[in-house]
Enzyme design. Structure first.
Site, PDB file in Angstrom:
ATOM      1  N   ASP A 284       0.858  -1.175   0.000  1.00 18.44           N
ATOM      2  CA  ASP A 284       0.000   0.000   0.000  1.00 18.44           C
ATOM      3  C   ASP A 284       0.906   1.240   0.000  1.00 18.44           C
ATOM      4  O   ASP A 284       2.138   1.144   0.007  1.00 18.44           O
ATOM      5  CB  ASP A 284      -1.004  -0.010   1.159  1.00 18.44           C
ATOM      6  CG  ASP A 284      -2.277   0.767   0.770  1.00 18.44           C
ATOM      7  OD1 ASP A 284      -2.199   1.635  -0.128  1.00 18.44           O
ATOM      8  OD2 ASP A 284      -3.345   0.516   1.358  1.00 18.44           O
TER       9      ASP A 284
HETATM   10  C1  BGC Z   1      -5.188   3.097   0.187  1.00 14.17           C
HETATM   11  C2  BGC Z   1      -5.355   2.188  -1.001  1.00 14.17           C
HETATM   12  C3  BGC Z   1      -5.173   2.959  -2.277  1.00 14.17           C
HETATM   13  C4  BGC Z   1      -3.817   3.632  -2.252  1.00 14.17           C
HETATM   14  C5  BGC Z   1      -3.484   4.386  -3.523  1.00 14.17           C
HETATM   15  C6  BGC Z   1      -3.947   3.946   0.098  1.00 14.17           C
HETATM   16  O1  BGC Z   1      -3.963   4.954   1.065  1.00 14.17           O
HETATM   17  O2  BGC Z   1      -5.181   2.310   1.350  1.00 14.17           O
HETATM   18  O3  BGC Z   1      -6.628   1.579  -0.954  1.00 14.17           O
HETATM   19  O4  BGC Z   1      -5.309   2.098  -3.371  1.00 14.17           O
HETATM   20  O5  BGC Z   1      -3.788   4.527  -1.165  1.00 14.17           O
HETATM   21  O6  BGC Z   1      -4.205   5.561  -3.641  1.00 14.17           O
END
Ligand code: BGC
Length: 739
Positions: A284
């Site tokens: 993530d």
């Molecule tokens: C989130 C993800 C997301 C990623 C990219 C993160 O903060 O947990 O779900 O895909 O950001 O934007």
């Protein structure tokens, strides 16, 4: 526990590893370790930014530096940019790199791209996998026309704690619904062939257990039994992977003490070994670097080492793989074979999308114009919005309202508000395109002047004189529509709440308006189940309108005036109080359950001030007619390879045509581990004219009787099962033997 056994029980197809290709082998043979690290690095798109995404700014570099990094082979993919022109520029830069490996463009297309659909939780209320598949297909057609190949969706985290903000992004608390919608959304996003220009690669996320954070607090610790992980949290991933998804994102959180991003057991033994996943696992956002804050990595190099060894193929945003993989490989701390495995997976993704043959696929300015915000996609968004609405109460058949002859007061901060239609992650949407409640309702009325609109209150704070004006409007009207609830930014990532109630200023408005004595229809806006109180919980009519996106106004108006019947059902239980969280309708049995007849009997399972019940449990919802159930038939014995074939006669006992939602729940009476008190295993819908009677058949596959037994193996334990079949408020009970 054998993953194949679980897959077989859940009826999944085995996921096949990518066969590999001479092209990929040839590239890997020619790549330097720096180029390999580049392919494993993914960055926020600064060449065509969309502005308001949730993520904090980490290491910004600007468009020019980013283009230079791409040409230097230091970027494998970009995310959260939008628009064809910028993507073509970035892709051209990638093709100028030494090996000319194309970029993939990803984004958080969570509920629409340019045209904003209802939040996924709302869409789940439709209990309609075919509709979810159709919606995902429409979204993919638009998103791919805007220069995207990949969505970081669907969220498949089963959400049983409504304090957690990301309940909004998924399919709610039930395992079966989550499984079905995971598969449907993957099929819809990806379409029949990943190589097609309108296909969007899907990413069931976040692996795994993210939604079970302590106290519902974002990013907090996750502790659970392995049986709970396997029975509740993994099956939606298995379904999404079984439907062909080739990517996942590791959870930000830890799992039983080891952060997912550094958790080799979770990301390799379980993800690959048990679930047979063959695609790409992405960290993530900055989560590999966050291993330092978690306190498991000493420094950035250590964090990169832990992540790649655990099974994180791609590092999102931190740049740690670029910075540290070369030295980690050089020193022998990370084997080159592990890096090559990850690179092979990433290149296989690019190959599966057809990018080596056509690096400019989905980057066509003509298609962008033709397939963005079309009447067809807007119609789909409206259909989904209409089907997402849940009627929780309708005392005295207050709804539907007549289009003439009644004066209506639309009261509340969301009556004429466009800023809070979309909810979290409304990626490239433009709030100005949304149709608010007042506009939708007015368009339906024979005399538009019959609608008075008063905000009455701000979302969080009172308005000077607001309550007085609202009460006057209520008194002058025949019926009040009370548009209250959560602001768009009160759910979604980082928006956990300790009290899941209507904000106090709006609650005060509701009390004052209810005291005016006119019938009140609550139009409740939220990204989670709420604990309703006072005049809101007592209102004669309550419609759950979530965040319905661009088509909010028309969809709500269609249901209010009976152009369409409300057919949604709750995908999450509305509790009696916040303090009951986490809670789900399929909670496990206790040694001292309270009797239905006396839910507060001393010494039994309940709180001092609330029973172990919901105000509106999972599946609640009604239409504008009534149904009667009779003649439940189920087999006495069900053996392996068979299904529990349930038949029941449903009659429309009301005065309007309507759609019955018929559902079957089971309970395993004696098992080696405690079982859910009940759990939904099948459902069907049937539209009936007044007085019409039809027999509905529901089939529960034998595999659905299985549990993770006390020895941690999936199996069906022979014995008696309870069976309940319900529709509307009616329920019939039976039982059968699983053998
Ligand atoms: C989130 C993800 C997301 C990623 C990219 C993160 O903060 O947990 O779900 O895909 O950001 O934007």
């Amino acid at each position: 526990m054998a993953g194949s056994a679980q897959a077989a029980l859940l009826g999944l197809l085995p996921v096949r590893a990518h066969a590999g290709s001479a092209r990929i082998d040839g590239l890997i043979a020619r790549m330097t370790i720096a180029e390999k690290a580049g392919q494993l690095s993914c960055f926020n798109d600064e060449i065509r930014p969309v502005g308001a995404v949730f993520n904090p700014v980490v290491d910004p570099r600007g468009a020019d530096a980013m283009l230079a990094d791409i040409t230097a082979g230091r970027v494998g993919m970009l995310f959260n940019g939008y628009g064809v022109a910028g993507a073509r520029k970035a892709q051209a830069a990638a093709l100028r790199s030494r090996l000319g490996i194309p970029l993939i463009f990803a984004a958080d297309v969570i509920h629409g791209c340019r045209t904003i659909f209802p939040i996924p939780l709302a869409e789940a209320a439709a209990f309609d996998p075919a509709l979810s598949e159709r919606a995902a297909r429409a979204v993919a057609e638009e998103a791919s026309a805007g220069g995207l190949h990949w969505t970081f969706a669907p969220v498949v985290d089963v959400a049983r704690d409504q304090r957690w903000g990301r309940v909004a992004e998924g399919a709610g608390e039930d395992v079966l619904l989550n499984r079905q919608l995971a598969a449907a959304r993957v099929r819809g996003f990806q379409g029949k062939d990943l190589r097609r220009a309108d296909s969007l690669l899907a990413t069931p996320k976040h692996f795994a257990g993210y939604s079970a954070v302590r106290g519902g607090m974002e990013y907090a610790a996750v502790d659970m039994s392995l049986a709970e992980l396997r029975e509740t949290y993994l099956p939606p991933f298995a379904a999404g992977f079984g439907a062909g998804a080739l990517a996942t994102i590791a959870s930000f959180t830890d799992f039983n003490g080891v952060p997912a991003t550094a958790n080799r057991w979770l990301l390799t033994d379980v993800l690959r070994g048990e679930l047979g996943f063959a695609g790409v696992c992405v960290s993530d956002y900055d989560a590999d670097r966050e291993l330092i804050a978690h306190g498991v990595a000493a420094d950035e190099a250590d964090a990169a080492r832990l992540a790649i060894l655990a099974g994180v193929d791609v590092s999102m945003q931190s740049g740690l793989y670029n910075k540290h993989l070369p030295a980690l490989v050089e020193s022998g701390k990370v084997p080159m074979a592990r890096v090559d495995e990850a690179v092979r997976r990433v290149l296989a993704l690019k190959e599966a999308l057809g990018l080596f043959d056509d690096p400019f696929r989905s980057l066509d300015a003509v298609a962008e114009k033709k397939r963005t915000a079309t009447p067809a996609i807007r119609a789909t968004a409206r259909e989904v919005a209409t089907r997402s609405i849940v009627l929780l109460r309708n005392a005295g058949d207050l709804l539907p309202l007549p289009v003439k002859g009644k004066k209506i007061a639309l009261i509340g901060p969301f009556g004429a508000d466009k800023a809070n239609l979309n909810g979290p992650w409304s990626f490239a949407g433009d709030a100005r395109d949304g149709i608010d409640l007042a506009t939708g309702i007015r368009a339906m009325l024979a005399d538009p002047a019959a609608l008075a609109v008063e905000a009455g209150s701000g979302i969080h704070a009172p308005l000077a004189g607001g309550i007085e004006r609202a009460v006057a409007a209520a008194k002058a009207a025949d019926v009040v529509l009370l548009a209250i609830g959560e602001a768009g930014d009160m759910s979604g990532e980082g928006n956990s709440r300790t009290e899941i109630t209507v904000p106090a200023a709006q609650q005060a408005l509701a009390e004052a308006v209810a005291a005016a004595g006119k019938p009140v229809v609550v139009l409740l806006r939220s990204g989670r189940a709420l604990a309703l109180e006072g005049a809101v919980s007592d209102a004669p009519a309550i419609l759950c309108t979530w965040f319905l996106g661009e088509q909010t106004g028309p969809a709500v108006a269609d249901v209010l005036f009976g152009v369409r019947e409300p057919t949604g059902r709750l995908p999450v239980s509305f509790p009696l109080a916040t303090g009951q969280q986490p809670w789900s309708y399929d909670r496990r049995s206790t040694g001292r359950p309270a009797a239905d007849a006396d839910p507060m009997e001393p010494g039994r399972s309940h709180w001092r001030d609330a029973p172990d019940r919901a105000l509106f449990p999972f599946g609640s919802g009604q239409g504008y007619t009534r149904f009667a159930l009779a003649e439940l038939q189920a087999p006495a014995r069900v053996a392996k390879g068979e299904a529990v074939q349930v038949r029941v006669a449903v009659t429309n006992a009301g005065l309007r045509r309507g759609e019955a939602f018929v559902r079957a729940d089971i309970h395993d009476r004696i098992a080696s581990r405690t079982r859910p008190v009940r759990q939904m295993k099948a459902y069907a819908r049937i539209a009936l004219d007044p007085g019409e009677r039809r027999v509905v058949t529901l089939a529960i596959p034998y595999a659905e009787l299985a549990l993770v037994a006390a020895d941690n193996q999936w199996r069906v334990e022979p014995g008696a099962f309870d069976l309940w079949v319900s529709a509307g408020g009616e329920e019939l009970h039976s039982q059968f033997e699983g053998v």
